[in-house]
Design an enzyme around this catalytic site. Structure first.
Site, PDB file in Angstrom:
ATOM      1  N   SER A 261      -2.998  -1.542   9.540  1.00  6.24           N
ATOM      2  CA  SER A 261      -4.127  -1.055   8.760  1.00  6.24           C
ATOM      3  C   SER A 261      -3.984  -1.508   7.319  1.00  6.24           C
ATOM      4  O   SER A 261      -2.875  -1.688   6.817  1.00  6.24           O
ATOM      5  CB  SER A 261      -4.157   0.473   8.792  1.00  6.24           C
ATOM      6  OG  SER A 261      -3.079   0.946   8.025  1.00  6.24           O
ATOM      7  N   LYS A 262      -5.139  -1.661   6.685  1.00 10.19           N
ATOM      8  CA  LYS A 262      -5.101  -2.170   5.315  1.00 10.19           C
ATOM      9  C   LYS A 262      -4.484  -1.169   4.356  1.00 10.19           C
ATOM     10  O   LYS A 262      -4.156  -1.503   3.239  1.00 10.19           O
ATOM     11  CB  LYS A 262      -6.498  -2.589   4.868  1.00 10.19           C
ATOM     12  CG  LYS A 262      -7.535  -1.516   4.896  1.00 10.19           C
ATOM     13  CD  LYS A 262      -8.888  -2.116   4.542  1.00 10.19           C
ATOM     14  CE  LYS A 262      -9.962  -1.038   4.629  1.00 10.19           C
ATOM     15  NZ  LYS A 262     -11.293  -1.576   4.643  1.00 10.19           N
ATOM     16  N   ARG A 263      -4.341   0.083   4.802  1.00  6.42           N
ATOM     17  CA  ARG A 263      -3.675   1.071   3.945  1.00  6.42           C
ATOM     18  C   ARG A 263      -2.203   0.691   3.754  1.00  6.42           C
ATOM     19  O   ARG A 263      -1.583   1.063   2.783  1.00  6.42           O
ATOM     20  CB  ARG A 263      -3.730   2.472   4.545  1.00  6.42           C
ATOM     21  CG  ARG A 263      -5.065   2.879   5.055  1.00  6.42           C
ATOM     22  CD  ARG A 263      -5.698   4.035   4.266  1.00  6.42           C
ATOM     23  NE  ARG A 263      -7.124   4.073   4.518  1.00  6.42           N
ATOM     24  CZ  ARG A 263      -8.047   3.453   3.773  1.00  6.42           C
ATOM     25  NH1 ARG A 263      -7.693   2.781   2.698  1.00  6.42           N
ATOM     26  NH2 ARG A 263      -9.311   3.505   4.081  1.00  6.42           N
TER      27      ARG A 263
END
Ligand code: GLU
Length: 501
Positions: free
Chosen positions: A260-262
């Site tokens: 995930s881009k998090r």
């Protein structure tokens, strides 16, 4: 007859991205495996744009996806820009095909009109969740008589078209990598096929197109496994032969959570902006759950195709580790790129893609000679900035407020649909007003986080040039440098952010 058989025997795979955001490394990974599989089998690899969600699909996103796949060398044989026998290859241009096909299902009694309001569906859902029973449509409109349906249609009532689902039993199917999979029909919802705007849902358009485009193998991410029963049932309703399904393991962060881009930059544009070589990125994606029979880690796309065997894909979640990618990229630079080529590629990286031309007007204002340029502009091309906590000290802003500014800015920018300097300025101004801060104070921690210095070229212009991936990385790093955000504080920030105008 002969021609038909030949088409049916031909291996045809596809990548079917929805143009709703930045081009994701997961899309490139699935594209790579589809391309290898079809080309190994002397077949075709198709690119289809699934843009039936009119609210979320954008032309910029479609362009971003096509450009990124091209940059990685993942070319396709048919697609929106490469007409073939089975076009158009953009779903928004195929609306008539879907409505013709939904009519067939209505006529044969496999689908039905549903006039339920959103309010009714919301209440139904809440009740099902409270009663801890399977959430899904309850078949309310299945009880309408033909006449009732016709009257409602004549009155122009809002409606969708849903598919019928068996009430009992289970759906059994084979996955090329996973073998037999069984899913009970009671777990499957009466899927909406045509939405109230007249456009198809993903499930309907996807099946109709896979069939009409003669796709022989559907190779996609494992998140789609639970959709297979609905898809197979549609094939059955239409009396079509289904393709072979193959669900690839999802890419994971180094901590094993879903990529995930998090936690990791996921946009292909980020890797391009950071100066990775496309062939190294593609090679690295080829190592996701797959390996060369020789165990060699560095291989070209052609070598991957000639050695490709889908049964060598291992189902343990492949880890997308930026450090490993960087190691491989360094190996390419040293072993595959001559000094001359290094210079050429470096110059085209730094000067290409309008990067230099967008930076120039900003820095020209502030320099007196070329030797001033590097220092002033290095933050545009550096991976990480060397900043320390004391750089954020400001007489009017405490650490808490600075962290809040950085976090609110990040959230707001992530939701921004149009990435222009004006939009960014408006959004930042509105948060600054809501926080009751002067814009100069508000921008101070952003200057430090983004450019590395409290005074620099316009931070808003810089944000717009750097793009969301780089900006996200910088803001997140700055928040960490300032001590991060505790869970408790996160909740307070969340609440305050939701109350912002
Ligand atoms: N449009 C879907 C997506 O965005 C395609 C899934 C599939 O390959 O069936 O992932």
């Amino acid at each position: 007859m002969f021609v038909k058989k030949e088409i049916m025997n031909r291996v045809r795979t596809r990548i079917a991205p929805s143009p709703t955001g930045d081009p994701h490394v997961g899309t490139a990974y699935i594209a790579l495996f589809n391309r290898c599989f079809s080309h190994k089998n002397k077949g075709d690899f198709i690119l289809r744009i699934e843009d039936t969600d009119q609210l979320r699909s954008t032309k910029e996103s479609e362009k971003g996806i096509l450009d990124s796949l091209r940059w990685l060398g993942l070319s396709w044989d048919e697609g929106p820009d490469k007409p073939g026998e089975y076009g158009p290859y953009r779903q928004s241009e195929r609306a008539e095909i879907y409505s013709k096909h939904s009519d067939i299902l209505l006529k044969t009694g496999r689908a039905f009109h549903c006039f339920c309001s959103q309010e009714r569906l919301n209440v139904l859902r809440q009740n099902q969740m409270q009663d801890k029973i399977q959430v899904g449509y309850d078949g309310h409109c299945l009880n309408l008589s033909k006449k009732e349906v016709q009257d409602k249609l004549d009155l122009g009532e809002d409606h969708v078209i849903r598919m019928k689902i068996p009430e009992t039993g289970e759906c059994t199917f084979n996955d090329l990598l996973r073998g037999e999979i069984r899913i009970e029909w009671s777990q499957v919802d009466m899927q909406v096929l045509i939405k109230s705007d007249g456009l198809p849902t993903y499930h309907f358009a996807n099946v109709v197109d896979d069939h009409l485009m003669a796709i022989s193998h559907v190779i996609r991410g494992e998140e789609w496994i639970n959709s297979v029963p609905k898809h197979l049932l549609l094939y059955e309703y239409f009396e079509w032969t289904p393709p072979i399904f193959c669900h690839m393991p999802l890419l994971r962060n180094p901590d094993k959570s879903k990529l995930s881009k998090r936690k990791n930059p996921t946009s292909i544009g980020y890797y391009k902006a950071m100066g990775y070589l496309p062939e190294a990125v593609t090679n690295y994606l080829g190592m996701m759950g797959w390996s060369m029979p020789s165990g060699e880690e560095k291989f070209t796309a052609e070598e991957m195709i000639s050695n490709f065997d889908i049964s060598r894909v291992s189902l343990g979640g492949p880890i997308f580790d930026v450090e490993k990618l960087s190691w491989l990229n360094g190996k390419y630079l040293r072993e595959e790129v001559s000094d001359k080529e290094f210079i050429e590629r470096f110059v085209s990286w730094i000067a290409g893609d309008e990067k230099l031309s967008s930076i120039t007007p900003l820095i020209k204002e502030r320099v007196e000679k070329f030797s001033d340029v590097v220092e002033l502009s290095s933050f545009f091309v550096s991976a990480e900035l060397k900043i320390t906590k004391d750089r954020f000290s400001h007489k009017k802003l405490d650490i808490d407020t600075s962290v809040k500014i950085l976090q609110f800015t990040l959230w707001r920018l992530e939701d921004l649909r149009s990435w222009t300097t004006d939009e960014i300025r408006l959004e930042l101004q509105s948060i600054s007003d809501a926080m009751d801060l002067k814009i100069r104070e508000f921008l101070f921690p952003l200057f430090v986080a983004i450019t590395g210095n409290p005074i620099s070229v316009s931070v808003i212009e810089s944000i717009s040039i750097l793009g969301i991936d780089m900006v996200r990385m910088r803001l997140r790093t700055a928040i960490d440098i300032l001590g991060g955000i505790s869970k408790k504080k996160q909740k307070v920030f969340d609440k305050e952010y939701r109350e912002l105008p």
